[in-house]
Structure formats: structure tokens, C-alpha cells
Design a protein around this motif. Structure first.
Motif, PDB file in Angstrom:
ATOM      1  N   ALA A 588       8.288  -3.060   4.349  1.00 20.89           N
ATOM      2  CA  ALA A 588       7.605  -1.977   3.639  1.00 20.89           C
ATOM      3  C   ALA A 588       6.307  -2.467   3.029  1.00 20.89           C
ATOM      4  O   ALA A 588       5.291  -1.743   3.023  1.00 20.89           O
ATOM      5  N   SER A 589       6.286  -3.680   2.525  1.00 20.57           N
ATOM      6  CA  SER A 589       5.048  -4.231   1.973  1.00 20.57           C
ATOM      7  C   SER A 589       3.979  -4.368   3.048  1.00 20.57           C
ATOM      8  O   SER A 589       2.797  -4.079   2.804  1.00 20.57           O
ATOM      9  N   ILE A 590       4.394  -4.783   4.235  1.00 18.10           N
ATOM     10  CA  ILE A 590       3.428  -4.894   5.339  1.00 18.10           C
ATOM     11  C   ILE A 590       2.892  -3.520   5.723  1.00 18.10           C
ATOM     12  O   ILE A 590       1.685  -3.331   5.956  1.00 18.10           O
ATOM     13  N   LEU A 591       3.777  -2.532   5.791  1.00 16.44           N
ATOM     14  CA  LEU A 591       3.331  -1.173   6.143  1.00 16.44           C
ATOM     15  C   LEU A 591       2.465  -0.565   5.045  1.00 16.44           C
ATOM     16  O   LEU A 591       1.492   0.151   5.332  1.00 16.44           O
ATOM     17  N   LEU A 592       2.781  -0.820   3.786  1.00 15.61           N
ATOM     18  CA  LEU A 592       1.949  -0.322   2.688  1.00 15.61           C
ATOM     19  C   LEU A 592       0.560  -0.955   2.714  1.00 15.61           C
ATOM     20  O   LEU A 592      -0.446  -0.299   2.418  1.00 15.61           O
ATOM     21  N   ASN A 593       0.523  -2.221   3.073  1.00 17.11           N
ATOM     22  CA  ASN A 593      -0.791  -2.877   3.180  1.00 17.11           C
ATOM     23  C   ASN A 593      -1.621  -2.264   4.298  1.00 17.11           C
ATOM     24  O   ASN A 593      -2.851  -2.107   4.172  1.00 17.11           O
ATOM     25  N   GLU A 594      -0.970  -1.916   5.409  1.00 16.07           N
ATOM     26  CA  GLU A 594      -1.693  -1.258   6.494  1.00 16.07           C
ATOM     27  C   GLU A 594      -2.145   0.143   6.092  1.00 16.07           C
ATOM     28  O   GLU A 594      -3.242   0.590   6.456  1.00 16.07           O
ATOM     29  N   TYR A 615      -6.341   7.030  -6.786  1.00 15.61           N
ATOM     30  CA  TYR A 615      -4.949   7.295  -7.177  1.00 15.61           C
ATOM     31  C   TYR A 615      -3.981   6.880  -6.072  1.00 15.61           C
ATOM     32  O   TYR A 615      -2.930   6.279  -6.349  1.00 15.61           O
ATOM     33  N   VAL A 616      -4.312   7.196  -4.822  1.00 15.20           N
ATOM     34  CA  VAL A 616      -3.423   6.809  -3.725  1.00 15.20           C
ATOM     35  C   VAL A 616      -3.316   5.288  -3.648  1.00 15.20           C
ATOM     36  O   VAL A 616      -2.223   4.733  -3.449  1.00 15.20           O
ATOM     37  N   ARG A 617      -4.438   4.599  -3.830  1.00 17.74           N
ATOM     38  CA  ARG A 617      -4.385   3.136  -3.818  1.00 17.74           C
ATOM     39  C   ARG A 617      -3.515   2.614  -4.964  1.00 17.74           C
ATOM     40  O   ARG A 617      -2.754   1.646  -4.789  1.00 17.74           O
ATOM     41  N   ALA A 618      -3.643   3.238  -6.126  1.00 12.31           N
ATOM     42  CA  ALA A 618      -2.814   2.816  -7.256  1.00 12.31           C
ATOM     43  C   ALA A 618      -1.331   3.061  -6.968  1.00 12.31           C
ATOM     44  O   ALA A 618      -0.469   2.226  -7.321  1.00 12.31           O
ATOM     45  N   THR A 619      -1.023   4.174  -6.311  1.00  8.11           N
ATOM     46  CA  THR A 619       0.374   4.463  -5.951  1.00  8.11           C
ATOM     47  C   THR A 619       0.907   3.428  -4.963  1.00  8.11           C
ATOM     48  O   THR A 619       2.035   2.931  -5.093  1.00  8.11           O
ATOM     49  N   ILE A 620       0.095   3.099  -3.970  1.00  6.17           N
ATOM     50  CA  ILE A 620       0.511   2.091  -2.981  1.00  6.17           C
ATOM     51  C   ILE A 620       0.719   0.737  -3.651  1.00  6.17           C
ATOM     52  O   ILE A 620       1.682   0.012  -3.358  1.00  6.17           O
ATOM     53  N   LEU A 621      -0.181   0.380  -4.569  1.00  5.84           N
ATOM     54  CA  LEU A 621      -0.057  -0.907  -5.252  1.00  5.84           C
ATOM     55  C   LEU A 621       1.207  -0.949  -6.110  1.00  5.84           C
ATOM     56  O   LEU A 621       1.882  -1.994  -6.196  1.00  5.84           O
ATOM     57  N   ASP A 622       1.545   0.165  -6.752  1.00  5.51           N
ATOM     58  CA  ASP A 622       2.779   0.194  -7.542  1.00  5.51           C
ATOM     59  C   ASP A 622       4.005  -0.036  -6.662  1.00  5.51           C
ATOM     60  O   ASP A 622       4.921  -0.789  -7.034  1.00  5.51           O
ATOM     61  N   ARG A 624       3.992  -1.561  -3.751  1.00  3.82           N
ATOM     62  CA  ARG A 624       3.945  -2.937  -3.248  1.00  3.82           C
ATOM     63  C   ARG A 624       4.428  -3.935  -4.292  1.00  3.82           C
ATOM     64  O   ARG A 624       5.091  -4.931  -3.963  1.00  3.82           O
ATOM     65  N   LYS A 625       4.104  -3.685  -5.545  1.00  4.53           N
ATOM     66  CA  LYS A 625       4.584  -4.591  -6.593  1.00  4.53           C
ATOM     67  C   LYS A 625       6.104  -4.615  -6.634  1.00  4.53           C
ATOM     68  O   LYS A 625       6.718  -5.677  -6.786  1.00  4.53           O
ATOM     69  N   LYS A 626       6.710  -3.457  -6.474  1.00  2.00           N
ATOM     70  CA  LYS A 626       8.169  -3.396  -6.530  1.00  2.00           C
ATOM     71  C   LYS A 626       8.806  -4.079  -5.329  1.00  2.00           C
ATOM     72  O   LYS A 626       9.753  -4.868  -5.482  1.00  2.00           O
ATOM     73  N   VAL A 627       8.312  -3.783  -4.122  1.00  2.00           N
ATOM     74  CA  VAL A 627       8.925  -4.389  -2.926  1.00  2.00           C
ATOM     75  C   VAL A 627       8.632  -5.885  -2.871  1.00  2.00           C
ATOM     76  O   VAL A 627       9.494  -6.684  -2.476  1.00  2.00           O
ATOM     77  N   ASP A 628       7.430  -6.279  -3.266  1.00  2.00           N
ATOM     78  CA  ASP A 628       7.106  -7.712  -3.262  1.00  2.00           C
ATOM     79  C   ASP A 628       7.953  -8.466  -4.277  1.00  2.00           C
ATOM     80  O   ASP A 628       8.369  -9.612  -4.029  1.00  2.00           O
ATOM     81  N   LYS A 629       8.229  -7.841  -5.401  1.00  2.26           N
ATOM     82  CA  LYS A 629       9.048  -8.488  -6.415  1.00  2.26           C
ATOM     83  C   LYS A 629      10.446  -8.765  -5.887  1.00  2.26           C
ATOM     84  O   LYS A 629      11.008  -9.850  -6.109  1.00  2.26           O
ATOM     85  N   GLN A 630      11.002  -7.804  -5.166  1.00  7.53           N
ATOM     86  CA  GLN A 630      12.351  -8.014  -4.613  1.00  7.53           C
ATOM     87  C   GLN A 630      12.338  -9.104  -3.556  1.00  7.53           C
ATOM     88  O   GLN A 630      13.217  -9.984  -3.541  1.00  7.53           O
ATOM     89  N   TRP A 631      11.348  -9.068  -2.662  1.00 10.14           N
ATOM     90  CA  TRP A 631      11.322 -10.073  -1.588  1.00 10.14           C
ATOM     91  C   TRP A 631      11.040 -11.465  -2.152  1.00 10.14           C
ATOM     92  O   TRP A 631      11.628 -12.450  -1.718  1.00 10.14           O
ATOM     93  N   VAL A 632      10.146 -11.562  -3.140  1.00 15.08           N
ATOM     94  CA  VAL A 632       9.828 -12.855  -3.755  1.00 15.08           C
ATOM     95  C   VAL A 632      11.054 -13.421  -4.462  1.00 15.08           C
ATOM     96  O   VAL A 632      11.308 -14.632  -4.412  1.00 15.08           O
ATOM     97  N   SER A 633      11.844 -12.567  -5.087  1.00 14.48           N
ATOM     98  CA  SER A 633      13.075 -13.045  -5.736  1.00 14.48           C
ATOM     99  C   SER A 633      14.026 -13.636  -4.703  1.00 14.48           C
ATOM    100  O   SER A 633      14.658 -14.673  -4.939  1.00 14.48           O
ATOM    101  N   TRP A 634      14.107 -13.005  -3.537  1.00 10.17           N
ATOM    102  CA  TRP A 634      14.959 -13.543  -2.469  1.00 10.17           C
ATOM    103  C   TRP A 634      14.419 -14.886  -1.969  1.00 10.17           C
ATOM    104  O   TRP A 634      15.204 -15.819  -1.709  1.00 10.17           O
ATOM    105  N   ILE A 635      13.108 -15.007  -1.833  1.00 10.07           N
ATOM    106  CA  ILE A 635      12.508 -16.271  -1.393  1.00 10.07           C
ATOM    107  C   ILE A 635      12.828 -17.386  -2.381  1.00 10.07           C
ATOM    108  O   ILE A 635      13.170 -18.516  -1.984  1.00 10.07           O
ATOM    109  N   GLU A 636      12.746 -17.101  -3.679  1.00 10.66           N
ATOM    110  CA  GLU A 636      13.058 -18.121  -4.682  1.00 10.66           C
ATOM    111  C   GLU A 636      14.509 -18.559  -4.578  1.00 10.66           C
ATOM    112  O   GLU A 636      14.828 -19.754  -4.749  1.00 10.66           O
ATOM    113  N   GLU A 637      15.397 -17.653  -4.280  1.00  7.67           N
ATOM    114  CA  GLU A 637      16.805 -18.020  -4.108  1.00  7.67           C
ATOM    115  C   GLU A 637      16.992 -18.918  -2.892  1.00  7.67           C
ATOM    116  O   GLU A 637      17.786 -19.881  -2.934  1.00  7.67           O
TER     117      GLU A 637
END
Length: 908
Positions: A588-594, A615-622, A624-637
Motif C-alpha cells: 500500500a505504501s508503494i501504491l500510495l507513493n505512485e 489536501y490530497v497529498r496530505a491525505t496520502i501522506l497520513d 503512508r505514515k500509518k502503513v510505513d509505521k506498521q511495516w517498519v515495526s515488523w522490520i525492527e522485529e
């Protein structure tokens, strides 16, 4: 009239001079005579060239005015007389002023002498009077004169005894007396001059009897003086009368003066009031609202058209909206006039402005109610039409559902455009009421256009049904299958590597993000939040206001898009909860970036368009922050799991490829499978351009090499060969597996591949050197010693230190063909034992070993021929052939053993 009061001038003297001057001015003959005489004196002065003294002296001689002194004293007396003549003329003609009281310094000194000698003269007069009285008394009694004189001296022994000082009146009398004497002398001289002129013109002799002439002159002077005294007494009586009358009328004059001052103040007050009236009229002009406009302001709802059931007729209310808009603009002009002209401190202006403010507040509240009612009415009508057009709901295809949602939004916004002027009026008159109207608008959109029901239906119609069927696609790194160098990368899904439903995320973003952008654009345009003339701070504040409003309007869109992106639900969330899916979050982060690329404001137009894109960019960034946070937490584990070094023996012997190194390529295969799911066959995701993905994937790879370094450097690991085998085998495995998976991953891990290649080369060189030195220890020691001696003494002296017999004996024992075959075969066998089959490094390492053997034996053969003139047998080429033969025999042996093992395990 009141008496004159002048500084530095004696009043009595001034009155006397005025009396004389007035009297003489009434006689024109005398004035003409005096003027003519003065002109003659000036003409004589200019002709003689000797000044006025010459002519005056001649006239004085003719008149017989000579003193008893010498010639110098006589000339001086004549000069003084001439000066006194000029003073007398000025006095008579009234030429004295305040500044010409003393004509010369001599006159000033003369006045001082008069004042200083006045007391002395008085003393003498009093003394003489007393003496005469005593003498007369004594004579009557028969006393002698001499005795009387003595008695007088006895009576007045000192002139200062019992004598009071003179006052101002006495001084005035003395000065008047001297002035009269001076006037008498002046008149006498003038008469003498006229007589002399008459006698000179007629040729007659003077009067034979001078005493008679003097008597006549004295009588005339006496008459003149008596006349002047009478005039003086009359003038004094007139002054006393005027003083009495002035004192009598002083209260009246004071009252008249006070009345005049009051009249002047009243005139000034009247003038000030007239100016104030004009200023108030100017300030109040424009604050008067016309009656028809005031009616609209008091009841704006009455200007609209209503249906019979009380609902607003949206189509036929445009004229009423225009009236309300004009009334609001008129009221705004009045407020602007007050702000520009000033005068708010005046009570009349304040009262009028307070009335207008009260009227404005009621008007704005009525307009806000109208706007809210229109919004509710519009949402209801649009919703009814949508329900009639498509009752089958979830049965509609996905494309039809998306199109229906866009049409619904377009109709709702088009209906509100006719009432946008009412929002402008509210923004002009009472901007503080706009947030409440904006909140109501956002609530109506969230409940109607972008309601939970409509968006739930939309997400249920997505092809992958990801909002309905929620699966977890993420597995930990230790659960992935191990990859091998001989096996090709996994390109298709299998039981363990399931692709995520990325297609649903892609479709939802492509179809609903334009709806959100349109909503942000309309909100900014409707409430005037994107004016270009605003400052940066005001633009930021307006953007935050628009963002809060659109966030509330699109809350259900964010809810469902978060579910299909694998974002975990909150702990207190209602409904079916979603658990975190890091793999789905990564895709989802990759698709949001596209999707972000489609909403970049490249033209920099500004205004509502730029705000909606922001506003749309701000929505996408919000998101992305959520999905990146979940994936980064998994990477740290996973990094923590890698640091535990799973499956690595303490000694490091036959460690082979680490479990973490073997599972990492499989994870990358899973990522690529998910990225390409539902995409064209030639689609290649550009992961290296996404900073977050690149950083944490490289961080995961760096954790692998940190683990390798720790395992190779720990004390329990065999440092002779096991540490080098561990490094070169895992670094080689990482490099080859990444390169096998295409240029995209090779570019992504370019830094790690370079470091791995360097580690592999250094470790391989160290390992191969160890293996050769161990099997060919005698040969290595011999040629190492010869090389050292050659450097010290040269080639010719080498046989001295290492005899030829010793050299040949060692070669025959350690370097014959049979021994070489045995030792090279032993090296190959030991390498098979050290290197794992999964690593796939044995062929590469053996090839490198053969190359090293060829280099070493070639170098040894050169030393043998140069120092001992002896050819080394077998040669370097023979060693290479022996090594290849040994590798072939070992490979055949290995295959036979595998065949036997497989036949033993196969069922009968």
C-alpha cells in the motif's frame, strides 16, 4: 478718558508739553514763522560751511548776547545757546518722543545735576527764609543787625536739622518752573530775532528806549504766561472731570466688556457647533440604510420562494438570493465607511454602529439558517434521485457504483452553487459564523454524499473483496523457505507466498482520490479559504480549516481505505477489527507513493486548485505514515531475530549459509510477487525511489552482515579457516541471490553487494592461502627461505646458504607427481568438507585455488631455474591438469554416493 500711564515719562511734564504744543499749533502764523526761521538757520549753515555755530554766533553778536568770560568761554556759551534753541524749537513743535527725552549726553547730565542739586537749593531757600524772619523780628525789637545775624546762625546751626526730603510734587514744580524759565528765554530770543530781522529789512534803528522795549516785552510775556497758566488749569480741571466720569462709568464699561466677551464666546461656540454638525452629517451619511434594504436585512428568509409544504424552492429562489446578497453588500459598505472615516468615539456614531451591528448579527444568523436549510434540502433531493436510479445497490457493477458516487457529488455541489453568494455575505459581515456553517456542511456530506452506507457498498464491490474477506499475508522472516543458488527465484504464488490484494488498493485510490480532491476544491471555493492575496500564515490557517472540514466529510473513506491497506484498527474501534498486515502495508505504501505523482501541483496555479491538491497529498501522506509505521515495526522485529544468529554453531565449522541469509531472498521474492500482482507482465516496481522502503530494506540487509561479522569474530569460532569460510560463503550467497533477482533489486542493494564482494574476496584469498600452506608446508617453507636469501645476497649466493643437494632432496620428496596428486586431492576433499552444498561456492573456490596453485608453482619454477639451473617437475601446467583431474574424480565420487543414497532411501 482715563489718564495716560506710560513708563519712564513724567505725566505732569507730558501734559504741560501737550498744552504748549496745542496752543502754538492753533496759531498758523507763529508756526510758519518758527519753521521759516529754522530753515534760514539750516541754509546759513550749509552756505558758510562752518556749521550752525557760525550763523548762530553772528546773530548772537548782533543781539549783544555775550558773556563776561573769555573768548573760549564765549564760543562755548554760543554753542550751548544754539543747542538750547534747537531744543526749544523741538519742544514748541511737539517733536519729543519717548525715545528722544534726552537729545544729547550733556542734556542728560544737566538733568542729573538738577535732581542732585534740588535738595541743596531747598535747604538754602529754607535757611534764607528763616534768617530773614529772625532778622526782622530782632530789628523790630531794636536789636542790631549783626546781633540778628548771629541769632539766625544760632537758630540754624546746621542746614540739615528738621528738614524733610522733597517729594514727587515738589520735583514736578521745580521742573515746571525751569521749563517756564526756558520758555520765557526762548520767547524772548525769538522776539529779539524777529525785531532784528525787521530792523535789518526796514533799515530803521532800534527803539531809542531799550528799557521801554523790555517793559513791553515783559508785559507781553506776562500775558502769554497768564494765558498758558489758565489753559493749564482748565486742562487739569478737564482731566479731573474726565477721571471722575471714567470712575463713574467703569462698572458699565466692565459689564460691556464682559458682555462682549460672552458674545464672542457664543459666536465661537456657534461656529464650532456648525462645524460639528457638518462633520456629524458627513460621518452619518452612508450609515443610514434604505428602508427596502433594511426590510431585507431584518427578514432575509422572506426573500426566498417556498413550496406549499414550507420547503425552499431551490430553482425559483435565485432572485431572493440576489436581494439578500445586495443587502449584505450595502451593510458591508456602511461598516467600511465607519472604519475609513473614523468618529467611532462619538456617541451618535457608536449608537448607530451598534444598531447596525445588531441588525448584522440577526441578518447573518438568518442567512446561516438559510444556507443550512438549503444544504439539507439539496442532500435530501440528491439522495432521493440516487435511490430511484439504482435500487439494486450492491448488485451494480463496480464501475457503475463509482460513477454513481461521482454523479451524486457533482449534482449536490452544482445545486449549492446558486447559494454561494450567501456564504460570501457571511464571510464579509461575520466570518466567525463560518466555522459552524462549515461543520454543518461537513456533517451533511458525511451523512449524505460520502456516507458510510455508500462507501461500504463501494468497497464491497471491489474485485478482491478485501474489505469483506480479510486475510493476513505477512509471515515472519524465519517462516520463509530457504533459497538456494541453484534454484531460480520464485516468480509466481505458492502456498506460502500469497500475493496481497493490491489491486483493490490501486482501484480505490484511482477512483476515490479524485472525489476527495473535488470535495476539498468545493469546500475551499464555497467558504473562500484559498484567496491568493492572503499571507503565508493566513493561507496555512485556512488550509488547516479546510483540512478539518474535509477530514470530517471523508471520514468513512479513510476508514475503509485503511482497512484494505492493512492498517490495524484502534483498540476502541467499533465493528470488525482489522489486525496489522505489514506486507499489505508495504505494498500500500508503494501504491500510495505512485498515486502521489498524480497530485503534484506542477503548474503552481494557486487558489482552490492548489489547495485541493495539497489536501490530497496530505491525505496520502497520513496514510503512508500509518502503513510505513506498521511495516517498519515488523522490520525492527526481524532485525532482532537476525541478531540472535539462528542455526550458527559456536565453533563456526560447517556453518554453511546462515538461516537469515537463506530466508532473505525468499522475502524479496514475496515482495516482488505482491508488487506485480494485477499489473502488466513487464511492470517493474521502482523501489529504489521510495526512500522509506529503500532505507529499511537496506537496514535489514545490513543487519545480516552485522550478524555475520559478530559470528566470525567471536572467541568460539575457529579463526584458522572457519571464520573465513563463514564470511566468504554467506557474502557470496547474498551477492548471487540478489543479482539473480533482477536489476531492480541489484540497484536497490548496490551498496551491500559491493561490500559483500569485498568481504568474499578477502576471505577467499585468506582461506586458499591457508589450504595451500597446510598441504605444501615443506615446499612453501623451502621457497620462502630461498626468496628471503635472494633478497639479501642475490641469486648467485643462494646455493651457499641452501645447498643444491638439500634443494633436490626436498623436491624429490615433496614435489613428485604422485605426491602432488595425493595432496591436491586431499585439498579438494577438505574443501568439500568445509563448504556447504547450499552455498554453491565449491566450484568457484576450487577454480580460484587452481589459479593460485598455478601462480605459486610458476613462481617456484622460476626461482629453481634462476638459482639452481634446475627445471621443476611437474611444471605449473601439469599441476593445473592434476587439480582438474582431482576435481573430476571427486565430483564423480560425490555423484555415485548420492545415487547410492537415493536408491537406498527409495521404496522397493
Amino acid at each position: 478718558l482715563p489718564q495716560l500711564s506710560m513708563r519712564y515719562v513724567d505725566r505732569a511734564e507730558l501734559q504741560y508739553i501737550s498744552t504748549v504744543n496745542g496752543f502754538l499749533s492753533d496759531n498758523p502764523v507763529l508756526c510758519a514763522l518758527l519753521e521759516r526761521q529754522r530753515n534760514l538757520a539750516l541754509d546759513a549753515k550749509s552756505k558758510d560751511g562752518g556749521g550752525p555755530n557760525g550763523s548762530l554766533k553772528a546773530r548772537a553778536n548782533r543781539l549783544g548776547l555775550k558773556g563776561d568770560g573769555e573768548d573760549g568761554e564765549e564760543a562755548k556759551g554760543n554753542d550751548d545757546d544754539d543747542d538750547m534753541d534747537g531744543i526749544a524749537y523741538d519742544m514748541i513743535m511737539g517733536n519729543f518722543t519717548r525715545l528722544t527725552l534726552f537729545i544729547s549726553e550733556e542734556e542728560k547730565l544737566d538733568a542729573e545735576d538738577v535732581l542732585n542739586n534740588l535738595q541743596q537749593e531747598r535747604i538754602l531757600n529754607l535757611t534764607s527764609n528763616n534768617s530773614n524772619a529772625v532778622l526782622n523780628a530782632n530789628v523790630k525789637e531794636g536789636e542790631s543787625t549783626d546781633t540778628a545775624k548771629l541769632d539766625a546762625n544760632a537758630v540754624n546751626p546746621s542746614p540739615n536739622n528738621n528738614i524733610e526730603e522733597f517729594d514727587a510734587n515738589e520735583l514736578s514744580q521745580v521742573l515746571q518752573k525751569q521749563m517756564r524759565d526756558l520758555e520765557a528765554e526762548t520767547c524772548r530770543r525769538l522776539i529779539a530775532w524777529e525785531d532784528e530781522k525787521y530792523y535789518s529789512a526796514s533799515g530803521n534803528a532800534p527803539h531809542p528806549n531799550p528799557e521801554r522795549r523790555d517793559t513791553m516785552e515783559a508785559d507781553g510775556l506776562a500775558n502769554l504766561f497768564s494765558t498758558l497758566d489758565s489753559l493749564d488749569r482748565q486742562l487739569e480741571s478737564m482731566e479731573e472731570w474726565l477721571s471722575d466720569k471714567a470712575a463713574a462709568i467703569k462698572p458699565l464699561t466692565d459689564e460691556c466688556r464682559d458682555a462682549e466677551e460672552i458674545n464672542r464666546q457664543m459666536e465661537q461656540q456657534q461656529y464650532s457647533y456648525e462645524l460639528l454638525s457638518e462633520e456629524l452629517a458627513r460621518l452619518l451619511y452612508g450609515l443610514e440604510v434604505p428602508n427596502d434594504i433594511e426590510d431585507v436585512l431584518r427578514n432575509p428568509k422572506a426573500q426566498l420562494t417556498y413550496h406549499r409544504d414550507g420547503r425552499i424552492d431551490l430553482q425559483n429562489s435565485e432572485a431572493g438570493v440576489e436581494k439578500i446578497y445586495r443587502a449584505g453588500k450595502t451593510l458591508k459598505v456602511s461598516f467600511d465607511k465607519v472604519q475609513e472615516e473614523g468618529g467611532v468615539h462619538l456617541r451618535a456614531i457608536v449608537q448607530r454602529v451598534e444598531g447596525l451591528l445588531d441588525l448584522s448579527n440577526r441578518f447573518c444568523e438568518g442567512v446561516a439558517q438559510i444556507v443550512t436549510g438549503v444544504m439539507k434540502r439539496t442532500v435530501g433531493e440528491v439522495g432521493d434521485k440516487d435511490g430511484k436510479d439504482g435500487n439494486d445497490g450492491a448488485k451494480n457493477p463496480h464501475a457503475a457504483a463509482a460513477q454513481s458516487l461521482r454523479n451524486l457529488q457533482r449534482q449536490f455541489q452544482s445545486s449549492l452553487l446558486a447559494f454561494i453568494k450567501l456564504i460570501e455575505v457571511l464571510a464579509l459581515l461575520k466570518p466567525s459564523i463560518l466555522p459552524s456553517v462549515r461543520e454543518k456542511y461537513a456533517g451533511l456530506v458525511a451523512e449524505g454524499i460520502l456516507s458510510k452506507k455508500r462507501l461500504k457498498t463501494y468497497f464491497m464491490l471491489l474485485p478482491g473483496k478485501s474489505s469483506v474477506v480479510i486475510e493476513k499475508y505477512t509471515i515472519d522472516l524465519n517462516d520463509y523457505p530457504s533459497a538456494t543458488l541453484r534454484s531460480a527465484p520464485t516468480v509466481g504464488p505458492n502456498q506460502q507466498l500469497k500475493p496481497v490484494q493490491a489491486k483493490d488498493v490501486e482501484i480505490a485510490l484511482s477512483e476515490l482520490l479524485p472525489v476527495i480532491a473535488r470535495e476539498a476544491y468545493f469546500t475551499a471555493a464555497l467558504f473562500g479559504l484559498s484567496a491568493k492575496h492572503l499571507s503565508g500564515r493566513e493561507k496555512k490557517r485556512n488550509f488547516e480549516s479546510a483540512k478539518r472540514s474535509v477530514d470530517f466529510s471523508s471520514q468513512y473513506f479513510k476508514y475503509y481505505i485503511a482497512r484494505i491497506c492493512g492498517i490495524a484498527s484502534e483498540s476502541d474501534a467499533e465493528g470488525k477489527k482489522v489486525h496489522a498486515d505489514p506486507m499489505l502495508s508495504l505494498i500500500a505504501s508503494i501504491l500510495l507513493n505512485e498515486a502521489m505523482d498524480n497530485y503534484i501541483d506542477r503548474q503552481k496555479k494557486g487558489g482552490d486548485h492548489s489547495l485541493s491538491l495539497a489536501y490530497v497529498r496530505a491525505t496520502i501522506l497520513d496514510l503512508r505514515k500509518k502503513v510505513d509505521k506498521q511495516w517498519v515495526s515488523w522490520i525492527e522485529e526481524q532485525i532482532k531475530w537476525i541478531e540472535t544468529n539462528p542455526g550458527v554453531p559456536l565453533t563456526g565449522k560447517r556453518a554453511g549459509v546462515f538461516t537469515s541469509f537463506a530466508r532473505f531472498p525468499a522475502y524479496l521474492d514475496h515482495v516482488m510477487i505482491c508488487c506485480k500482482k494485477g499489473r502488466p507482465m513487464n511492470h517493474v516496481p521502482n523501489l529504489s525511489k521510495i526512500k522509506v522502503v529503500t532505507y529499511y530494506l537496506q537496514k535489514l540487509a545490513a543487519a545480516l552482515f552485522n550478524s555475520l561479522h559478530k559470528c566470525s569474530e567471536r572467541d568460539s569460532t575457529d579463526q584458522q579457516y572457519a571464520a573465513n569460510v563463514m564470511r566468504m560463503e554467506n557474502s557470496y550467497f547474498f551477492t548471487q541471490t540478489i543479482k539473480q533477482r533482477g536489476s531492480e533489486l541489484s540497484e536497490l542493494f548496490q551498496k551491500q553487494i559491493t561490500a559483500a564482494s569485498s568481504i568474499c574476496k578477502q576471505s577467499t584469498d585468506a582461506y586458499l592461502g591457508f589450504m595451500i600452506k597446510r598441504e605444501f608446508k615443506a615446499l612453501h617453507t623451502l621457497f620462502a627461505s630461498i626468496s628471503r636469501i635472494r633478497r639479501e645476497v642475490g641469486d648467485a649466493d643462494v646455493p651457499i646458504h641452501v645447498p643444491r643437494s638439500t634443494f633436490e632432496k626436498t623436491l624429490s620428496k615433496e614435489c613428485n607427481r604422485e605426491i602432488l596428486k595425493e595432496k591436491i586431492g586431499s585439498i579438494y576433499y577438505r574443501m568439500e568438507k568445509h563448504l556447504s552444498e547450499a552455498g554453491g561456492l565449491l566450484p568457484v573456490a576450487w577454480k580460484a585455488l587452481v589459479k593460485v596453485l598455478y601462480e605459486w608453482f610458476g613462481r617456484w619454477q622460476k626461482v629453481s631455474s634462476q638459482c639452481y639451473k634446475l627445471t621443476l617437475e611437474p611444471s605449473a601446467s601439469d599441476v593445473v591438469r592434476i587439480a582438474k583431474q582431482a576435481a573430476g574424480i571427486s565430483a564423480k565420487k560425490i555423484s555415485d554416493e548420492k545415487r547410492k543414497a537415493s536408491s537406498a532411501t527409495s521404496p522397493l
